[in-house]
Motif scaffolding. Sequence first.
Motif, mmCIF file in Angstrom:
data_model
loop_
_atom_site.group_PDB
_atom_site.id
_atom_site.type_symbol
_atom_site.label_atom_id
_atom_site.label_comp_id
_atom_site.label_asym_id
_atom_site.label_seq_id
_atom_site.Cartn_x
_atom_site.Cartn_y
_atom_site.Cartn_z
ATOM 1 N N GLU A 242 0.855 -1.303 -0.079
ATOM 2 C CA GLU A 242 -0.044 0.018 0.053
ATOM 3 C C GLU A 242 1.046 1.269 -0.035
ATOM 4 N N VAL A 243 1.723 1.261 0.867
ATOM 5 C CA VAL A 243 2.696 2.533 1.170
ATOM 6 C C VAL A 243 3.421 2.742 -0.381
ATOM 7 N N ALA A 244 3.919 1.618 -0.914
ATOM 8 C CA ALA A 244 4.719 1.682 -2.183
ATOM 9 C C ALA A 244 4.037 2.183 -3.309
ATOM 10 N N ASP A 245 2.551 1.536 -3.375
ATOM 11 C CA ASP A 245 1.776 2.093 -4.383
ATOM 12 C C ASP A 245 1.530 3.638 -4.399
ATOM 13 N N THR A 246 1.034 3.902 -3.099
ATOM 14 C CA THR A 246 0.852 5.350 -2.760
ATOM 15 C C THR A 246 1.986 6.295 -3.333
ATOM 16 N N ALA A 247 2.989 5.922 -2.539
ATOM 17 C CA ALA A 247 4.325 6.692 -2.858
ATOM 18 C C ALA A 247 4.700 6.966 -4.325
ATOM 19 N N ARG A 248 4.312 5.765 -4.980
ATOM 20 C CA ARG A 248 4.763 6.012 -6.549
ATOM 21 C C ARG A 248 3.865 6.752 -7.217
ATOM 22 N N ARG A 249 2.457 6.919 -6.836
ATOM 23 C CA ARG A 249 1.569 7.546 -7.450
ATOM 24 C C ARG A 249 1.570 9.063 -7.001
ATOM 25 N N TRP A 250 2.205 9.336 -5.717
ATOM 26 C CA TRP A 250 2.442 10.627 -5.355
ATOM 27 C C TRP A 250 3.575 11.189 -6.164
ATOM 28 N N ALA A 251 4.679 10.390 -6.354
ATOM 29 C CA ALA A 251 5.919 10.680 -6.782
ATOM 30 C C ALA A 251 5.655 10.963 -8.215
ATOM 31 N N ALA A 252 4.816 10.301 -9.137
ATOM 32 C CA ALA A 252 4.512 10.716 -10.368
ATOM 33 C C ALA A 252 3.685 12.134 -10.569
#
Length: 128
Positions: free
Chosen positions: A64-74
């Motif tokens: 969950e954290v990795a998915d959210t952080a990747r989307r925010w990074a984009a």
Amino acid sequence: MSEFSIQIDTRKLILVDAQADSSSSSSTQLPDVHSLRAGFLHHADRLPHHAALSLGKRIYTYAEVADTARRWAACLVAAAEGRPHRVGIFAYRSETSYLGVLASLFAGAAFVPLNPKFPLERTRAMIE
């Protein structure tokens, strides 16, 4: 003062330095072997369903954290039209602060913690 893009997550604020770095020169980048980003991704790959973050009664898995952080990074990269230099995170011990730090690292930026409890002048100086 530089121009900033602003991402608003309900009650929290993330400032993105508008001066993006579009170069991808590998000679200026440090190896990622022992970075926080690499360590987190290593655990996310090996233990995706294990607890990565606990806030109150809410437990976030590595996936969950990795998915959210990747989307925010984009979103950070899109807002800066390239890799941002710095990301100011105006949050304190919250989902926004922890995931914002990770998103900044995923975007290739340094993060600047901006604590809402700091005096206004201190925060203004940090932003400038």
